[in-house]
Structure formats: structure tokens, C-alpha cells
Design a protein around this motif. Structure first.
Motif: not given
Length: 332
Positions: A72, A282, A307, A318, A324
Motif C-alpha cells: 500500500a 492498509s 484507505t 488491498r 491508492y
């Protein structure tokens, strides 16, 4: 002083295998809900056979707590290195390729030791809770031999995964990493990783802290269990004795971000949770990205909360690299 890496992380290298199950399945197989349980090879194989016969496999990817965090952070733009151990088998190759595809540097070579790469079976119940059975395989042998001292000492941050406390060789590697980091002025961060680590491996977990860290990650259950304080504010005061700063995540209630002189309660971001797997990982990765880029702990935590809110709204630990980066850009 400019450094080659923003974050050097040490953790267990596990291939995550994720399934959707009901609570009856956990009861039938004597599995404690909501925690991580270490399993032997035969037990893991038996569990996988039962799962494959009764439930679809939702995800298969490189994993492990610190790996999810470092991927991440790397996706957001941090220059990252991951220290781990996998075998010279198909899952080990998948693991190495995943790290390199994510832009993460690693000690893993094309030719690796013989053995079995570790797996983490993740079972998600309808209430979105995740229960994990972990067979460490060769990652239980991760040691100081895999350390890259030059990469570590040329990093801003050392990040340590709490799950490593179950392995003698891993604890030795962490102790050596602490010394190398202190010599080079590298800041140190640690995550408790799981309530089970606090409950069953407290002395070993405490050893991972060495003489203290600059940044600590934990959830409210881990904070209470580690300190023995039922009151969260009292737990935070106790944690200040071992960490200069930290974040205590509290699920829907948000998070406490604290330093030696201040504390802030940050509200959670609205989301519809379907799978909590990887949310804390994350979260830590986003915070590590922020602090490694000179952001304040508060701003880093706000990025992390958004996030994590997106991670729990999907299956898997993820987000995509593009997502991201979009979250990072929205918080700059």
C-alpha cells in the motif's frame, strides 16, 4: 539526509487464500472466530480440502500483514523494501513476482531455499469478520541472514510486524534490525498485528519493542490486552511508555492518534463493510507513507482512515495501485 528507501519492513511472507464461510463452518471445524490461529501443515491441508469442497476461493495473492502495508505504501509512492522468506516453489515464485510488480524491492532471489511457502487461510463470515488459519511454512525460519543491512540503514523507517514474535529466529532478526536502525538513525515502527499475539505471546511481543519505538499501531483490543487497562485512555498513557507516538484504531468509532504531548480522536469514514481483511494493514501502510513524506501524524491518519474504509468495502486485503494513488492525491 536523502535515503534510498522510505520504509524497510520485516514480516511473514504468506500467500493469502480467502473464502466466504458461515459461522457453522467455523464451529464444525473447531476454529475460534475472529482471530489468527497457527496451524501445522497437515491441519492446514485438511482445512483447505474442506473449504474447497464447500466454498469458492475468492482471492489468492501475496500477503502477510507487513507485506500488505508495504505494498500500500509503495503504491502511494513510498520507496519500499520488504525482508521476508519464501520457498523455491510455485507459491514462492508468485509471492516474489507480486512484490516486484508492486514496485517493492526485496531480498528474495530467483533461486530460493527448498521448502514450503507459508499460507494464510482467510475465512470471512457474513458479519464481515475475518478468521485466519496460518501455516507459516518456511517463513517461520526468517532470520537475520535475510537482512540487507545496507538497505535497512539507508531507509527512513524500519517497520516490524508483530506476528514475528512467534519465531525465535525472527525475534533475533528484529533485535539485530533494531540495533542497525539505531546506529543509522532510522526511525522504528511496530504493529501488534493481532489480539492473539497479545493474548498468547505477550512476553515475546514485548521483546519486539526492544527499548521502544517511534510509532506504534494497534487496535483497541490489543491496546487493552497489552497494557492490562480496560479504560482506553489509561491504555494510551501506558503505551506512551514504549512508543513516542501511535495510533489506536477503534473500528466504526474511528481512531486515536497520539504523541507524547497530545491526543486526537478522529472519526471513521462512512463505508459499507463486506470484508475487514487487510484494513489495518492498509491503514498502517498509508500512515507510513504519510510520515515518510513529512506529513503530520494526523494528516497521515486521515488518509489511512479513508484507505481502510475502501478496503473493507471490497473482498481482499488491498486496493488497486491506481486507487491508492487517487486517495493519496485527494489528501495532498
Amino acid at each position: 539526509m536523502s535515503r534510498r528507501f522510505d520504509i524497510y519492513a520485516i514480516g511473514n511472507a504468506l500467500v493469502d487464500l480467502e473464502y466466504a464461510v458461515n459461522e457453522d463452518f467455523l464451529t464444525q471445524h473447531g476454529i475460534e472466530k475472529g482471530v489468527m490461529t497457527l496451524a501445522e501443515a497437515d491441519a492446514q491441508a485438511t482445512l483447505l480440502d474442506a473449504l474447497d469442497a464447500n466454498a469458492p476461493r475468492l482471492k489468492q495473492a501475496s500477503g502477510g500483514s507487513a507485506a500488505n502495508s508495504i505494498i500500500a505504501a509503495s503504491a502511494m509512492g513510498a520507496r519500499s523494501f520488504y525482508h521476508c522468506k519464501v520457498a523455491n516453489d510455485a507459491l514462492g515464485t508468485l509471492y516474489r513476482d507480486d512484490l516486484l510488480a508492486a514496485g517493492v524491492s526485496t531480498n528474495l532471489a530467483e533461486v530460493r531455499p527448498e521448502g514450503v511457502t507459508g499460507t494464510c487461510v482467510v475465512m470471512v463470515t457474513p458479519d464481515t469478520d475475518r478468521t485466519m488459519n496460518t501455516y507459516l511454512g518456511i517463513t517461520a525460519e526468517v532470520s537475520r541472514a535475510e537482512l540487507d543491512p545496507e538497505a535497512l540503514q539507508d531507509s527512513q523507517w524500519l517497520y516490524i510486524e508483530g506476528y514475528l514474535c512467534t519465531s525465535d529466529s525472527a525475534r533475533d532478526a528484529v533485535a539485530h534490525a533494531h540495533e542497525l536502525a539505531k546506529q543509522a538513525g532510522v526511525k522504528r515502527a511496530l504493529t501488534f498485528s493481532d489480539p492473539a499475539m497479545v493474548q498468547y505471546f505477550l512476553p515475546q511481543l514485548k521483546s519486539l519493542l526492544a527499548d521502544g519505538v517511534d510509532l506504534l499501531f494497534c487496535n483497541e483490543d490489543e491496546a487493552r490486552g497489552f497494557t492490562g487497562c480496560d479504560d482506553l485512555e489509561e491504555a494510551m498513557e501506558s503505551l506512551r511508555q514504549v512508543a513516542d507516538s501511535g495510533i489506536i484504531t477503534c473500528g466504526k468509532s474511528g481512531a486515536w492518534a497520539w504523541t507524547q504531548t497530545s491526543a486526537q480522536i478522529l472519526p471513521a469514514c462512512a463505508t459499507t463493510a463486506v470484508d475487514t481483511l487487510g484494513a489495518g494493514d492498509s491503514f498502517a501502510g498509508a500512515v507510513l507513507y504519510g510520515v515518510s513524506q513529512g506529513w503530520t501524524l494526523e494528516n497521515s491518519a486521515r488518509l489511512a482512515m479513508q484507505t481502510a474504509a475502501e478496503v473493507v468495502a471490497q473482498f481482499g486485503p488491498r486496493l488497486s495501485i491506481e486507487r491508492y494513488r487517487a486517495l493519496r492525491d485527494a489528501h495532498q
